[in-house]
Write a protein that holds these residues in place. Structure first.
Motif, PDB file in Angstrom:
ATOM      1  N   GLU A  34      70.876  37.261   1.967  1.00 34.91           N
ATOM      2  CA  GLU A  34      70.468  35.714   3.155  1.00 34.91           C
ATOM      3  C   GLU A  34      69.689  34.828   1.983  1.00 34.91           C
ATOM      4  O   GLU A  34      68.052  35.078   1.521  1.00 34.91           O
ATOM      5  CB  GLU A  34      69.466  36.631   3.633  1.00 34.91           C
ATOM      6  CG  GLU A  34      69.608  36.337   5.439  1.00 34.91           C
ATOM      7  CD  GLU A  34      69.201  37.687   5.817  1.00 34.91           C
ATOM      8  OE1 GLU A  34      69.590  38.328   6.670  1.00 34.91           O
ATOM      9  OE2 GLU A  34      68.101  38.707   5.641  1.00 34.91           O
ATOM     10  N   GLY A  35      70.185  33.529   2.047  1.00 39.52           N
ATOM     11  CA  GLY A  35      69.530  32.360   2.332  1.00 39.52           C
ATOM     12  C   GLY A  35      69.546  32.382   0.492  1.00 39.52           C
ATOM     13  O   GLY A  35      70.939  32.414   0.145  1.00 39.52           O
ATOM     14  N   ASP A  36      68.382  32.235  -0.311  1.00 38.15           N
ATOM     15  CA  ASP A  36      68.586  31.980  -1.438  1.00 38.15           C
ATOM     16  C   ASP A  36      67.686  33.801  -2.248  1.00 38.15           C
ATOM     17  O   ASP A  36      67.550  33.159  -3.393  1.00 38.15           O
ATOM     18  CB  ASP A  36      67.449  31.178  -2.063  1.00 38.15           C
ATOM     19  CG  ASP A  36      66.435  31.264  -1.278  1.00 38.15           C
ATOM     20  OD1 ASP A  36      65.978  31.670  -0.489  1.00 38.15           O
ATOM     21  OD2 ASP A  36      65.399  29.998  -2.199  1.00 38.15           O
ATOM     22  N   THR A  40      70.875  43.969  -5.060  1.00 40.07           N
ATOM     23  CA  THR A  40      71.623  44.712  -4.697  1.00 40.07           C
ATOM     24  C   THR A  40      71.446  45.736  -4.536  1.00 40.07           C
ATOM     25  O   THR A  40      69.662  46.091  -4.751  1.00 40.07           O
ATOM     26  CB  THR A  40      72.186  44.927  -6.002  1.00 40.07           C
ATOM     27  OG1 THR A  40      72.096  44.476  -7.319  1.00 40.07           O
ATOM     28  CG2 THR A  40      73.566  46.330  -6.408  1.00 40.07           C
ATOM     29  N   ILE A  41      72.241  46.536  -3.166  1.00 41.21           N
ATOM     30  CA  ILE A  41      71.890  47.369  -2.136  1.00 41.21           C
ATOM     31  C   ILE A  41      72.607  48.332  -1.910  1.00 41.21           C
ATOM     32  O   ILE A  41      73.995  48.368  -2.310  1.00 41.21           O
ATOM     33  CB  ILE A  41      71.941  46.834  -1.068  1.00 41.21           C
ATOM     34  CG1 ILE A  41      70.401  45.849  -0.781  1.00 41.21           C
ATOM     35  CG2 ILE A  41      72.099  48.226  -0.306  1.00 41.21           C
ATOM     36  CD1 ILE A  41      70.436  45.362   0.598  1.00 41.21           C
ATOM     37  N   ARG A  42      72.146  49.786  -2.505  1.00 44.07           N
ATOM     38  CA  ARG A  42      73.499  50.774  -2.738  1.00 44.07           C
ATOM     39  C   ARG A  42      72.735  51.514  -1.014  1.00 44.07           C
ATOM     40  O   ARG A  42      71.298  52.148  -1.315  1.00 44.07           O
ATOM     41  CB  ARG A  42      73.267  51.599  -3.895  1.00 44.07           C
ATOM     42  CG  ARG A  42      73.421  51.416  -4.804  1.00 44.07           C
ATOM     43  CD  ARG A  42      73.326  52.360  -6.539  1.00 44.07           C
ATOM     44  NE  ARG A  42      74.627  52.025  -7.528  1.00 44.07           N
ATOM     45  CZ  ARG A  42      74.827  51.563  -7.946  1.00 44.07           C
ATOM     46  NH1 ARG A  42      75.596  52.306  -7.026  1.00 44.07           N
ATOM     47  NH2 ARG A  42      75.444  50.791  -9.447  1.00 44.07           N
ATOM     48  N   LYS A  73      70.862  41.677   6.809  1.00 46.19           N
ATOM     49  CA  LYS A  73      71.611  42.087   5.764  1.00 46.19           C
ATOM     50  C   LYS A  73      70.998  42.820   4.059  1.00 46.19           C
ATOM     51  O   LYS A  73      71.751  43.476   3.827  1.00 46.19           O
ATOM     52  CB  LYS A  73      72.816  40.617   5.383  1.00 46.19           C
ATOM     53  CG  LYS A  73      73.293  40.351   5.983  1.00 46.19           C
ATOM     54  CD  LYS A  73      74.376  39.032   5.525  1.00 46.19           C
ATOM     55  CE  LYS A  73      75.119  38.828   6.669  1.00 46.19           C
ATOM     56  NZ  LYS A  73      75.806  37.352   7.025  1.00 46.19           N
ATOM     57  N   MET A  74      69.799  42.289   4.299  1.00 47.54           N
ATOM     58  CA  MET A  74      68.618  43.147   2.790  1.00 47.54           C
ATOM     59  C   MET A  74      68.328  44.629   2.801  1.00 47.54           C
ATOM     60  O   MET A  74      67.656  45.070   2.595  1.00 47.54           O
ATOM     61  CB  MET A  74      67.478  42.177   2.987  1.00 47.54           C
ATOM     62  CG  MET A  74      68.013  40.890   2.899  1.00 47.54           C
ATOM     63  SD  MET A  74      69.304  40.043   1.694  1.00 47.54           S
ATOM     64  CE  MET A  74      67.894  39.570   0.398  1.00 47.54           C
ATOM     65  N   SER A  75      68.854  44.982   4.107  1.00 43.95           N
ATOM     66  CA  SER A  75      68.469  45.894   4.313  1.00 43.95           C
ATOM     67  C   SER A  75      69.130  47.734   3.873  1.00 43.95           C
ATOM     68  O   SER A  75      71.176  47.349   4.629  1.00 43.95           O
ATOM     69  CB  SER A  75      67.589  47.247   6.246  1.00 43.95           C
ATOM     70  OG  SER A  75      68.986  46.915   6.523  1.00 43.95           O
TER      71      SER A  75
END
Length: 85
Positions: A34-36, A40-42, A73-75
């Motif tokens: 997201e942006g810069d 990594t998400i499991r 998106k970062m969750s």
């Protein structure tokens, strides 16, 4: 230059979730961008399938995790909602 996190997670690109059948706990992995910011998400419980839209189980999941899904998106909840539910 390709980000080493993509290769390490074994995904084809940013924001492209992939199933991880051999991971002991989590069913999917994604390298979220997201942006810069890159992370990594499991996510997702191994061996558990989502439910059809509108089912009680589906509605309960979305209600229970609404606050986390809305983080974007970062969750992990966002990706679980998108991929599994």
């Amino acid at each position: 230059m390709q980000d080493p996190r993509l290769k390490r997670a074994g995904v084809s690109g940013f924001n492209k979730p992939k199933a991880t059948p051999n991971h002991p706990k989590k069913s999917h992995v994604v390298v979220a961008k997201e942006g810069d910011k890159v992370k990594t998400i499991r996510f997702g419980q191994q061996g558990v399938k989502g439910s059809p839209d509108g089912s009680a189980r589906n509605k309960s999941f979305k209600a229970r995790h609404a606050k986390n899904i809305s983080k974007g998106k970062m969750s992990a909840a966002y990706w679980a909602d998108k991929v599994k539910w």
